[in-house]
Design a protein around this motif. Structure first.
Motif, PDB file in Angstrom:
ATOM      1  N   GLY A  91     -39.871 -86.191  19.514  1.00  0.00           N
ATOM      2  CA  GLY A  91     -39.515 -84.842  19.065  1.00  0.00           C
ATOM      3  C   GLY A  91     -40.643 -83.849  19.255  1.00  0.00           C
ATOM      4  O   GLY A  91     -40.727 -82.841  18.557  1.00  0.00           O
ATOM      5  N   GLY A  92     -41.501 -84.123  20.244  1.00  0.00           N
ATOM      6  CA  GLY A  92     -42.681 -83.304  20.466  1.00  0.00           C
ATOM      7  C   GLY A  92     -42.431 -82.037  21.263  1.00  0.00           C
ATOM      8  O   GLY A  92     -43.384 -81.352  21.650  1.00  0.00           O
ATOM      9  N   ALA A  93     -41.150 -81.711  21.513  1.00  0.00           N
ATOM     10  CA  ALA A  93     -40.849 -80.405  22.124  1.00  0.00           C
ATOM     11  C   ALA A  93     -40.199 -79.478  21.103  1.00  0.00           C
ATOM     12  O   ALA A  93     -39.801 -78.369  21.434  1.00  0.00           O
ATOM     13  N   GLY A  94     -40.100 -79.938  19.863  1.00  0.00           N
ATOM     14  CA  GLY A  94     -39.566 -79.102  18.785  1.00  0.00           C
ATOM     15  C   GLY A  94     -40.686 -78.306  18.129  1.00  0.00           C
ATOM     16  O   GLY A  94     -41.835 -78.318  18.588  1.00  0.00           O
ATOM     17  N   PHE A  95     -40.347 -77.644  17.062  1.00  0.00           N
ATOM     18  CA  PHE A  95     -41.299 -76.727  16.422  1.00  0.00           C
ATOM     19  C   PHE A  95     -42.580 -77.445  15.957  1.00  0.00           C
ATOM     20  O   PHE A  95     -43.679 -77.168  16.459  1.00  0.00           O
ATOM     21  N   ILE A  96     -42.446 -78.389  15.043  1.00  0.00           N
ATOM     22  CA  ILE A  96     -43.659 -79.012  14.486  1.00  0.00           C
ATOM     23  C   ILE A  96     -44.265 -79.991  15.491  1.00  0.00           C
ATOM     24  O   ILE A  96     -45.492 -80.029  15.692  1.00  0.00           O
ATOM     25  N   GLY A  97     -43.392 -80.768  16.159  1.00  0.00           N
ATOM     26  CA  GLY A  97     -43.888 -81.758  17.117  1.00  0.00           C
ATOM     27  C   GLY A  97     -44.714 -81.117  18.225  1.00  0.00           C
ATOM     28  O   GLY A  97     -45.769 -81.633  18.604  1.00  0.00           O
ATOM     29  N   ALA A  98     -44.249 -79.977  18.749  1.00  0.00           N
ATOM     30  CA  ALA A  98     -44.988 -79.322  19.835  1.00  0.00           C
ATOM     31  C   ALA A  98     -46.313 -78.763  19.323  1.00  0.00           C
ATOM     32  O   ALA A  98     -47.342 -78.868  20.006  1.00  0.00           O
ATOM     33  N   ASN A  99     -46.299 -78.176  18.135  1.00  0.00           N
ATOM     34  CA  ASN A  99     -47.570 -77.721  17.558  1.00  0.00           C
ATOM     35  C   ASN A  99     -48.526 -78.900  17.380  1.00  0.00           C
ATOM     36  O   ASN A  99     -49.733 -78.784  17.637  1.00  0.00           O
ATOM     37  N   PHE A 100     -47.976 -80.044  16.982  1.00  0.00           N
ATOM     38  CA  PHE A 100     -48.802 -81.244  16.797  1.00  0.00           C
ATOM     39  C   PHE A 100     -49.424 -81.687  18.125  1.00  0.00           C
ATOM     40  O   PHE A 100     -50.617 -81.965  18.211  1.00  0.00           O
ATOM     41  N   VAL A 101     -48.597 -81.732  19.174  1.00  0.00           N
ATOM     42  CA  VAL A 101     -49.085 -82.187  20.487  1.00  0.00           C
ATOM     43  C   VAL A 101     -50.161 -81.228  21.003  1.00  0.00           C
ATOM     44  O   VAL A 101     -51.228 -81.651  21.488  1.00  0.00           O
TER      45      VAL A 101
END
Ligand code: NAD
Ligand code: TYD
Length: 394
Positions: free
Chosen positions: A28-38
């Motif tokens: 889910g790293g292209a969603g809101f929190i996941g992408a910010n995390f990545v």
């Protein structure tokens, strides 16, 4: 030179000392929190990220555009419930940790169509846990270098069975709704989910817990309050208000607007996840929150004031004139509040932003990134807006 662990074969042919860093798998790293995390992860570390995302309406590769050409990041389109794909990714990349953000995440959508929430949040998490359990069971019990398996000249760090971690990202909504006088949610609160979304997340948390107790899978769970910040899909309160205000549209406030949420800047959530991944006690859950309880109507007024300051309207009126009270959400939880003392005391985590600094950065980000907003406002987005807000006008 830095290589990912899956390149160890190529690395072994070199004669120089090569440092092989480990890899993590993010879902889910292209969603809101996941992408910010990545993005934050790769800004602070050279450890590679395999990013598995189904790219639903909420998944947006454009958020990760700055990582194009960066060998440390690989985006794989796929479902956490696809056991063959997940097992292959785990076997190929040998991650030392999995961080699970993948979920259907919007309460209103869960009311209109709960099926996807059951599929991804419950069945998907179950399948992911099983794939991860298979991989984890097969991991070496100690570092390959200690066992003399690594080629000479290679300083290898392979994932170890003991060192592997599965971190499940969850929500405070599993605890249900608080009255005005209730203390904030502690990790020991009973689960009392009220929406199809929170019920599906609660079920996923229970599965994660059970996989630890039954199979010994080394898991951690974080339960966070409402996030806000850059790259937030404009179906959620704060980005929707910014986007509608700028478009001259009504700012739809559900019910009396006095529902309380506890707001956390997304980058503070990401730092909490990193900290728990690094030092959390296995099998434990950690509540994450910023001690920022605010009624919705106050949030909307704050957004309007910031826009009045940063992008004043030509006619000199305030964006607040666009506020429109609309029919309430069915089963709307009245108040959420997080007691984050366990995370603060055990792991020394603290948020870096206050609500005032975080919301200013957020509004400024949306003003500076109109293309990102335009691109996520597809036909599907417009269909959703007309479905959710049709008939809501009070
Ligand atoms: P989001 O909806 O913005 O992103 C979810 C991502 O998961 C998307 O990129 C989507 O494409 C992907 N996805 C959906 N189904 C998938 C599947 N079956 N397989 C693989 N990928 C899939 O959500 P978010 O706000 O970034 O939330 C991330 C996680 O954090 C969720 O688990 C959510 O429950 C939790 N959480 C969110 C908040 C919040 O305020 N947004 C607060 C606390 C916890
Ligand atoms: P939301 O961002 O959907 O998050 P959650 O439901 O997970 O807390 O909503 C935050 C709060 O804002 C919630 O109380 C519902 C309210 N809300 C509105 O008043 N109007 C809106 O248009 C939206 C999307 C939410």
């Amino acid at each position: 030179m830095l290589l990912k662990s899956q390149h160890s074969g190529a690395a072994s042919r070199g004669t120089h000392l090569i440092r092989i860093l480990m890899t993590i798998l993010v879902t889910g790293g292209a969603g809101f929190i996941g992408a910010n995390f990545v993005l934050d992860w790769l800004a602070a570390s050279n450890e590679a990220v395999i990013n598995l995302d189904k790219l639903t309406y909420a998944g947006n590769p454009e958020t990760l555009a700055s990582l194009q050409g960066d060998a440390r990041h690989q985006l794989v389109q796929g479902d956490i419930g696809d056991a063959a794909l997940v097992s292959r990714l785990l076997a190929e990349h040998q991650p030392r940790a999995v961080v699970n953000f993948a979920a259907e995440s919007h309460v209103d959508r869960s009311i209109h169509g709960p099926g996807e929430f059951i599929e991804t949040n419950i069945v998907g998490t179950f399948r992911l846990l099983e794939s991860v359990r298979g991989y984890w069971s097969g991991l070496l019990d100690s570092d390959i270098r200690e066992q003399g398996l690594a080629p000479t000249g290679v300083q290898a760090q392979a994932p170890t069975k003991g060192g592997f971690r599965f971190l499940h990202v969850s929500t405070d909504e599993v605890y249900g709704s608080l009255s005005q006088s209730d203390p904030a949610f502690a990790e020991t609160n009973r689960y009392e989910p009220n929406s199809p979304y929170s019920a599906s997340k609660a079920a996923s948390d229970h599965l994660v817990r059970a996989w630890h107790h039954t199979y010994g899978l080394p898991v951690l769970t974080t339960n966070c309050s409402n996030n806000y910040g850059p790259y937030h899909f404009p179906e959620k309160l704060i980005p929707l208000m910014i986007v509608n205000a700028l478009a001259g549209k009504p700012l739809p406030v559900y019910g009396d607007g006095m529902q309380i949420r506890d707001w956390l800047y997304v980058k503070d959530h990401c730092s909490a996840i990193r900290r728990v991944l690094e030092a959390g006690r296995l099998g434990e859950t950690y509540n994450v929150g910023g001690w920022n309880e605010k009624p919705n109507i106050e949030i909307v007024h704050t957004v309007c004031k910031l826009l009045d300051e940063l992008r004043p309207k030509a006619d000199g009126t305030s964006y607040a004139t666009q506020i429109t009270y609309v029919t309430d959400r069915p089963g709307h939880d009245r108040r959420y509040a997080i007691d984050a003392r366990k995370l603060e005391a055990e792991l020394g985590w603290k948020p870096a932003e206050t609500f005032e600094t975080g919301i200013r950065k957020t509004v400024a980000w949306y003003l500076a990134n109109p293309e990102w907003v335009q691109h996520v406002q597809s036909g599907a987005y417009r269909d959703w807006v007309s479905k959710n807000y049709a008939g809501r006008q009070a």
